[in-house]
Structure formats: structure tokens, C-alpha cells
Design a protein around this motif. Structure first.
Motif, PDB file in Angstrom:
ATOM      1  N   ASP A 183      15.615 -16.829  29.069  1.00 47.89           N
ATOM      2  CA  ASP A 183      14.222 -16.722  29.495  1.00 47.89           C
ATOM      3  C   ASP A 183      13.334 -17.535  28.565  1.00 47.89           C
ATOM      4  O   ASP A 183      13.616 -17.675  27.376  1.00 47.89           O
ATOM      5  N   GLU A 184      12.229 -18.053  29.125  1.00 47.54           N
ATOM      6  CA  GLU A 184      11.308 -18.857  28.330  1.00 47.54           C
ATOM      7  C   GLU A 184       9.867 -18.531  28.687  1.00 47.54           C
ATOM      8  O   GLU A 184       9.558 -18.219  29.833  1.00 47.54           O
ATOM      9  N   ILE A 185       9.006 -18.597  27.695  1.00 50.73           N
ATOM     10  CA  ILE A 185       7.562 -18.516  27.864  1.00 50.73           C
ATOM     11  C   ILE A 185       6.995 -19.773  27.214  1.00 50.73           C
ATOM     12  O   ILE A 185       7.443 -20.174  26.138  1.00 50.73           O
ATOM     13  N   ALA A 196      -0.323 -21.285  30.884  1.00 47.38           N
ATOM     14  CA  ALA A 196       0.806 -20.535  30.322  1.00 47.38           C
ATOM     15  C   ALA A 196       1.763 -20.245  31.464  1.00 47.38           C
ATOM     16  O   ALA A 196       1.348 -20.047  32.610  1.00 47.38           O
ATOM     17  N   GLY A 197       3.047 -20.230  31.140  1.00 47.77           N
ATOM     18  CA  GLY A 197       4.033 -20.004  32.188  1.00 47.77           C
ATOM     19  C   GLY A 197       5.263 -19.299  31.684  1.00 47.77           C
ATOM     20  O   GLY A 197       5.404 -19.025  30.488  1.00 47.77           O
ATOM     21  N   TRP A 198       6.154 -19.011  32.617  1.00 51.91           N
ATOM     22  CA  TRP A 198       7.372 -18.295  32.277  1.00 51.91           C
ATOM     23  C   TRP A 198       8.514 -18.756  33.178  1.00 51.91           C
ATOM     24  O   TRP A 198       8.299 -19.284  34.264  1.00 51.91           O
ATOM     25  N   GLY A 226       6.853 -19.008  36.997  1.00 56.24           N
ATOM     26  CA  GLY A 226       5.454 -19.013  37.375  1.00 56.24           C
ATOM     27  C   GLY A 226       4.596 -19.623  36.296  1.00 56.24           C
ATOM     28  O   GLY A 226       5.043 -19.881  35.174  1.00 56.24           O
ATOM     29  N   GLN A 227       3.348 -19.871  36.671  1.00 54.36           N
ATOM     30  CA  GLN A 227       2.390 -20.454  35.732  1.00 54.36           C
ATOM     31  C   GLN A 227       0.981 -20.055  36.149  1.00 54.36           C
ATOM     32  O   GLN A 227       0.658 -20.018  37.332  1.00 54.36           O
ATOM     33  N   ASN A 257      17.052 -25.957  27.501  1.00 55.83           N
ATOM     34  CA  ASN A 257      16.139 -25.986  26.370  1.00 55.83           C
ATOM     35  C   ASN A 257      16.367 -27.284  25.607  1.00 55.83           C
ATOM     36  O   ASN A 257      17.391 -27.475  24.971  1.00 55.83           O
ATOM     37  N   LEU A 258      15.378 -28.179  25.671  1.00 55.88           N
ATOM     38  CA  LEU A 258      15.522 -29.497  25.066  1.00 55.88           C
ATOM     39  C   LEU A 258      14.714 -29.644  23.788  1.00 55.88           C
ATOM     40  O   LEU A 258      14.735 -30.695  23.166  1.00 55.88           O
ATOM     41  N   GLY A 259      13.986 -28.614  23.412  1.00 61.41           N
ATOM     42  CA  GLY A 259      13.197 -28.676  22.197  1.00 61.41           C
ATOM     43  C   GLY A 259      12.150 -27.591  22.179  1.00 61.41           C
ATOM     44  O   GLY A 259      11.925 -26.892  23.166  1.00 61.41           O
TER      45      GLY A 259
END
Length: 187
Positions: free
Chosen positions: A175-177, A163-165, A145-146, A2-4
Motif C-alpha cells: 500500500d502507498e500514500i 494527496a492519493g492512495w 484514489g486521489q 515502488n521506484l523511489g
């Protein structure tokens, strides 16, 4: 990593078809965190070879320059194979060696698209990745995915909301969205 919270990037690329089975691509991008102290500058060169009408092999080399202390600037070498099961569906395997990080990245994925009209289509990509000694991380990385909606405004302009995850598996930072909008100009 996570860079920002927000990122803006600018990309330019071109591809030259050498013959019916060989193409050379080159380009680069500049990505910068909005309100963050992070930038990445990349230049790349890709060689695509159509082994068969349904199989494409690619080799790539890219140089990544970072302004922060976490990532090391340096060369990334990669190779991939894509099996085109149909005009709108492919399975891809890629492997990269980040020479600056002294690590490996592997991804197995699939891409699918469905035409909604002459000017719009929906695209879905998904995959699973793994790392080996990549900035100290090894193991299964993520399931990702996206989904994208490509809207071709004319033969030169398109807008693509997406949108992706990324769901962490063994290693990672959570986890990221994410979501965004691409604006593409072709000439």
C-alpha cells in the motif's frame, strides 16, 4: 511498483480540436526520482471522439523510455470510454497493452468535482485496476484514489495540492500514500 521515495516530473501537452466531436492531443513528460537512479521519458498521442454528448472514446499511443533495468522501454497502446453522468461526474473504463512488457492493464474508475468558488474546486478520483502478465503480475492490482484542490490564480496559472492512495489487492508491492503539488501554466 515502488521506484523511489520522491519524484519530480515536468509535463507539456497540447490539444487541437479538429471538429465538434474530434480532438487530437499530444505531449510528453520527464519523470525523475529525486536522489534515485530512475528516469522515465514519455511521448504520447491521443485521439478523442465524442460519440454522444455524454460519451467520449479515446485511443492512445505512448512511448516510454526508462533508464533502469526493471522496466522495458517500448510502446503502450490504450483505449478508453468515459461516460459523463453530469458536468462534474464521470465513469471511466480503460485498457492498455504494454508491448514491451507483453502485459495488460485495465482500470475502472470515477471522477467527481465540486466547485467551491469561481477560482477553486475540489476533485476526487477513485478506481480499481487489474493486471495480466504485466511484468509477471496477474490479478487485481489496487484500489486507488486521489483528492485535489485546484486553485486557479488567474486564467493562465493554477496551483493544485493533491494527496492519493493505492491499496494493494491481489498483486503489487504494498500500500502507498502520496502527496504533491502541481503548478500549471496554460497558454
Amino acid at each position: 511498483f515502488n521506484l523511489g521515495d520522491a519524484l519530480m516530473d515536468f509535463q507539456v501537452e497540447t490539444e487541437v480540436v479538429i471538429n465538434e466531436s474530434l480532438a487530437l492531443g499530444t505531449g510528453g513528460w520527464l519523470a525523475s526520482g529525486i536522489g534515485e537512479d530512475f528516469t522515465e521519458e514519455v511521448g504520447f498521442l491521443d485521439l478523442h471522439y465524442s460519440l454522444h454528448e455524454n460519451v467520449t472514446l479515446t485511443t492512445s499511443a505512448s512511448y516510454h523510455a526508462y533508464n533502469d533495468d526493471f522496466f522495458n522501454s517500448g510502446l503502450d497502446l490504450g483505449s478508453s470510454v468515459s461516460w459523463h453522468l453530469a458536468a462534474d461526474w464521470s465513469i471511466n473504463f480503460e485498457i492498455h497493452r504494454d508491448l514491451a512488457a507483453h502485459g495488460w492493464y485495465v482500470n475502472l474508475g470515477s471522477d467527481w468535482s465540486f466547485r467551491l468558488s469561481d477560482k477553486t474546486y475540489i476533485a476526487l478520483s477513485t478506481g480499481i485496476s487489474a493486471l495480466e502478465k504485466y511484468y509477471g503480475l496477474s490479478g487485481l492490482n489496487d484500489f486507488h484514489g486521489q483528492v485535489s484542490l485546484v486553485c486557479n490564480l488567474n486564467s493562465m496559472l493554477s496551483i493544485t495540492p493533491f494527496a492519493g492512495w493505492s491499496c494493494e489487492l491481489d498483486v503489487g508491492d504494498g500500500d502507498e500514500i502520496y502527496a504533491g503539488l502541481w503548478f500549471e501554466v496554460s497558454f
